[in-house]
Every structure is written in C-alpha cells, then in structure tokens.
Design an enzyme around this catalytic site. Structure first.
Site, mmCIF file in Angstrom:
data_model
loop_
_atom_site.group_PDB
_atom_site.id
_atom_site.type_symbol
_atom_site.label_atom_id
_atom_site.label_comp_id
_atom_site.label_asym_id
_atom_site.label_seq_id
_atom_site.Cartn_x
_atom_site.Cartn_y
_atom_site.Cartn_z
ATOM 1 N N PRO A 67 30.967 -49.180 39.155
ATOM 2 C CA PRO A 67 31.781 -48.026 38.791
ATOM 3 C C PRO A 67 31.110 -46.737 39.233
ATOM 4 O O PRO A 67 29.876 -46.654 39.292
ATOM 5 C CB PRO A 67 31.861 -48.103 37.264
ATOM 6 C CG PRO A 67 30.694 -48.925 36.858
ATOM 7 C CD PRO A 67 30.393 -49.844 38.001
ATOM 8 N N LYS A 68 31.910 -45.744 39.582
ATOM 9 C CA LYS A 68 31.399 -44.413 39.915
ATOM 10 C C LYS A 68 31.389 -43.603 38.620
ATOM 11 O O LYS A 68 32.311 -43.677 37.832
ATOM 12 C CB LYS A 68 32.300 -43.745 40.956
ATOM 13 C CG LYS A 68 31.800 -42.417 41.432
ATOM 14 C CD LYS A 68 32.716 -41.833 42.493
ATOM 15 C CE LYS A 68 32.281 -40.481 42.955
ATOM 16 N NZ LYS A 68 31.831 -39.579 41.909
#
Length: 188
Positions: A30-31
């Site tokens: 995930p960013k």
C-alpha cells in the site's frame, strides 16, 4: 554513528504509472500518505531523516526504534479515524514550539511503517535484491516498527487502489538506488 551508510542519503523513488505492472518479479505494497523517512539506528541512538535529508526526530518524540545497528526506509504516518492516514495532522507536527509538538505527540501520535532495509550491522544492503532486503527487514523489525503489508498477487493489491492512497509496485530483484526512480512504480 558508525553505520555502513551515513546520513543524509536520498531515498529511492517511484515512477508514476497508470496500471499495476504484472509479472513474477513484482510485489505490491500500500502507498501511505505520510512523511518519507529513513531511520539510522546505532545501539540505543536513532536519527530520523526526511526525504530531503533534514532531521525529523524533534517533531516526533513518540517514535522509538529497537536497539541494534540498522538503516531502514519507511514512512511516518498518523492514522485517521476512517482507516487511512491524516496528512493534515502530520503537517501540524512541523512546528517551532516544542510544547506544541509534545502536545500533538500525545493527542495524535505518529508511528513508523518500514518497507525496506538499507543496512544491517556492518553491511550495506543497497546492492542486494529487494527480496533479500525484505526478508531481513521482516526478521529485524520488532516492537514499535510496523512492516508494511506486501503481496505478490495483483488482485490482492486492488483494495489498496480502491480505498487508500494507491499501490507501490516493486521489482523484487532490484537493488536499492538512492535518489533514482528505478525498480518501483506508484499507482494512484
């Protein structure tokens, strides 16, 4: 500090891309909507560096790192009630008044999420492939250091695209290249 990598060091960066790259070499994380930060830990002493090389520790007194000798790359984040991150609360922490920083550290504590290992003990790990660095990071990280989730299955990364800041796709065979936009892409 007597680490094999000395501050400041530029973080490796990601290129923007419209779609998830697919292939055996890719893994997905995930960013985060936070401050990119490299932590240098030598014994009990820790130094946290911003993306631009500036020290960050005074703004985040609640962050702690287990004793050891390592350098890790990650993100400082403040969790939002909706399950994402609160970047606005994070920005408020960059303040000249120590009393305000202490108050905010108590009211809206930040935490560190690690996603790469750059050095361990007396060895730089920059030339090693991400697969080796990630495995060592998972063995090294403990206590207050969270390690970002990682998947090798593109479909498992789709929820991060739908409800979060996006996805960072990384080539598991790539070395760490400070300051370069190679070996990883970001998809929003």
């Amino acid at each position: 500090m007597a680490l094999p990598i000395k501050p400041p060091i530029e973080p490796q960066l990601a290129r923007s891309k419209a779609d998830l790259p697919v292939g055996e070499q890719w893994a997905y994380e995930p960013k985060y909507d936070g401050f990119r930060a490299i932590a240098f830990v030598d014994g009990e002493e820790a130094m946290i560096q911003s993306r631009s090389g500036k020290p960050l520790a005074r703004y985040f007194p609640e962050l702690s790192f287990p004793p050891g000798r390592y350098v890790i790359d990650g993100e400082i984040v403040i969790d939002a009630p909706d399950g994402g991150q609160d970047f606005g609360a994070l920005q408020q922490r960059i303040h000249p008044a120590e009393s305000r920083i202490a108050m905010l550290a108590e009211q809206t504590p930040a935490h560190y999420v690690a996603f790469d290992l750059l050095a361990l003990e007396d060895d730089s790990w920059l030339e090693r492939p991400l697969a080796e660095r990630r495995a060592a990071l998972e063995r090294t990280a403990s206590g207050p250091i969270a390690v970002t989730p990682l998947t090798r299955v593109p479909e498992e990364a789709e929820p991060w695209l739908a409800s979060g800041e996006g996805v960072v796709a990384k080539d598991m065979g790539a070395p760490y290249r400070p300051g370069q936009r190679t070996g990883m892409v970001k998809i929003k």
